[in-house]
Enzyme design. Structure first.
Site, PDB file in Angstrom:
ATOM      1  N   GLU A 183      -2.152   7.901  -4.128  1.00 57.44           N
ATOM      2  CA  GLU A 183      -2.425   7.499  -5.509  1.00 57.44           C
ATOM      3  C   GLU A 183      -3.887   7.800  -5.870  1.00 57.44           C
ATOM      4  OE1 GLU A 183      -1.399   3.281  -4.828  1.00 57.44           O
ATOM      5  OE2 GLU A 183      -3.471   2.804  -5.371  1.00 57.44           O
ATOM      6  N   HIS A 194      -0.805   0.331  -9.678  1.00 55.47           N
ATOM      7  CA  HIS A 194      -1.568  -0.549  -8.777  1.00 55.47           C
ATOM      8  C   HIS A 194      -2.236  -1.699  -9.553  1.00 55.47           C
ATOM      9  CE1 HIS A 194      -3.791  -0.557  -4.646  1.00 55.47           C
ATOM     10  NE2 HIS A 194      -3.633  -1.793  -5.118  1.00 55.47           N
ATOM     11  N   ARG A 217       0.848  -1.191   0.000  1.00 53.92           N
ATOM     12  CA  ARG A 217       0.000   0.000   0.000  1.00 53.92           C
ATOM     13  C   ARG A 217       0.879   1.234   0.000  1.00 53.92           C
ATOM     14  NH1 ARG A 217      -3.633  -2.356  -1.482  1.00 53.92           N
ATOM     15  NH2 ARG A 217      -5.741  -2.586  -0.667  1.00 53.92           N
TER      16      ARG A 217
HETATM   17  C1  8YV Z   1      -7.070  -4.266  -5.746  1.00 54.80           C
HETATM   18  C2  8YV Z   1      -5.380  -4.633  -3.909  1.00 54.80           C
HETATM   19  O1  8YV Z   1      -7.161  -4.440  -7.105  1.00 54.80           O
HETATM   20  O2  8YV Z   1      -6.593  -6.497  -3.170  1.00 54.80           O
HETATM   21  C3  8YV Z   1      -5.970  -5.501  -2.857  1.00 54.80           C
HETATM   22  O3  8YV Z   1      -5.795  -5.184  -1.663  1.00 54.80           O
HETATM   23  O4  8YV Z   1      -4.598  -3.778  -3.618  1.00 54.80           O
HETATM   24  C4  8YV Z   1      -5.735  -4.826  -5.335  1.00 54.80           C
HETATM   25  O5  8YV Z   1      -5.728  -6.204  -5.585  1.00 54.80           O
HETATM   26  C5  8YV Z   1      -7.301  -2.814  -5.444  1.00 54.80           C
HETATM   27  O6  8YV Z   1      -7.190  -2.526  -4.096  1.00 54.80           O
HETATM   28  C6  8YV Z   1      -8.685  -2.385  -5.935  1.00 54.80           C
HETATM   29  O7  8YV Z   1      -9.687  -2.545  -5.002  1.00 54.80           O
END
Ligand code: 8YV
Length: 332
Positions: free
Chosen positions: A270, A288, A241
């Site tokens: 972001e 991402h 993150r």
């Molecule tokens: C998501 C991610 O695509 O699953 C997670 O925690 O970071 C990614 O796989 C993104 O957060 C969209 O919701």
């Protein structure tokens, strides 16, 4: 005829998943796919008992107070730092996420980013596309060794273990990790991973991959102090993150070559990216996309939909984050 429950799908998802939801509910979608402001989200949630969210939607006490009919929020993500889970529990609202279905795909990408960073893939491609390749040279874009090097992992959950297995078994890497809690012996053996302190991890890793959840405790877990403890030849990979790394401090460390390179899939604030990161050459930047294969993104959307269907129809979600809101007999 009894009225069907109404739900919202906050971002554009796959039509077949919307069709599945429509077999059970009245479904409102976000056809423009522009992320809602908190006020727009609250307005769209009026009269809705459920919502499918992504990391772009924040669910907190303010939203919950404005939406008293809401019963379930299903995140299409395994990470859920966009949720205030205690506030959801206090409001009796179920939270769910999408674990497991994205583990291997995300671990694959962690490795892709590690390889691209260590072996300077994008930097050399930019050089080639710019027409700068006029002669071959022995040291041209010479990067860091991957096979046989030391892989460090900060955060050893499912995805961290997936990366460790790839490193140990695929690339003959020595794996060291740090985590809030140590893995059991069988899991450590499966990953051929050795538990070390955070300081040892920073000092020993040739490639350090961050796979820990974001929280107040992990905010800026990698800042100037930690970067100074890493090897000057090391690479840093963040697929966890934004906010876990102090991006401004990282840009300085990269520019001054205090570490060799970084690969970043996530950023503080972001989709904005710290402007200094855009000007340093030794960083690979992706928007991402660690879980972004068609099959996995479909599996994530389907699992979120299944959570809402199972909870609203039978009271029993598949992957609850706060099972304490369920009746006692349904808390698996
Ligand atoms: C998501 C991610 O695509 O699953 C997670 O925690 O970071 C990614 O796989 C993104 O957060 C969209 O919701």
């Amino acid at each position: 005829m009894t009225q069907r429950p109404s739900i919202l799908v906050a971002r554009a998802i796959f039509p077949e998943v919307v069709a599945r939801l429509r077999e059970h509910f009245d479904v409102e979608t976000n056809d423009t796919d522009a992320p809602f402001t908190p006020a727009q989200l609250a307005e769209r949630l009026q009269g809705k008992v459920g919502v499918l969210t992504t990391g772009s939607e924040r669910v907190d006490a303010g939203l919950l107070a404005a939406c008293p009919q809401l019963r379930v929020v299903a995140n299409i993500a395994v990470g859920y730092n966009n949720f205030d889970v205690p506030a959801m529990t206090a409001a009796g609202v179920l939270a769910t996420n999408t674990p497991d279905v994205l583990t291997e795909t995300t671990a694959d990408f962690g490795f892709a980013l590690l390889m691209a960073t260590a072996r300077r893939v994008t930097e050399s491609e930019h050089f080639l596309r710019a027409g700068l390749w006029t002669k071959w040279a022995l040291d041209m874009f010479a990067g860091a060794e991957v096979h046989g090097s030391t892989l460090g992992i900060l955060g050893m959950g499912r995805i961290g273990q997936g990366i460790a297995r790839r490193g140990a078994h695929g690339f003959g890497m020595k794996v060291v990790y740090h985590n809030r809690s140590r893995l059991d012996a069988a899991s450590e053996a499966a990953c051929q991973a050795r538990y070390v302190s955070k300081a040892e991890l920073l000092q020993q890793a040739d490639h350090l991959v961050l796979v820990l959840p974001y929280s107040a405790e992990s905010h800026h877990a990698i800042g100037a102090t930690e970067l100074a403890q890493m090897k000057p030849t090391a690479t840093l990979i963040n697929i966890a993150r934004g906010g876990i790394v102090d991006d401004a401090a990282l840009a300085v460390a990269l520019r001054e070559r205090r570490i060799a390179a970084a690969g970043l899939d996530v950023f503080e604030g972001e989709p904005k990216v710290h402007p200094d990161l855009l000007t340093v050459p030794n960083v690979v930047l992706t928007p991402h996309i660690a879980s972004a294969t068609i099959a996995t993104r479909k599996a994530m959307a389907n699992l979120a939909a299944d959570n809402v269907i199972a909870f609203l129809n039978q009271g029993q979600p598949l992957t609850p984050l706060n099972p304490e809101v369920l009746p006692k007999e349904l808390r698996a």
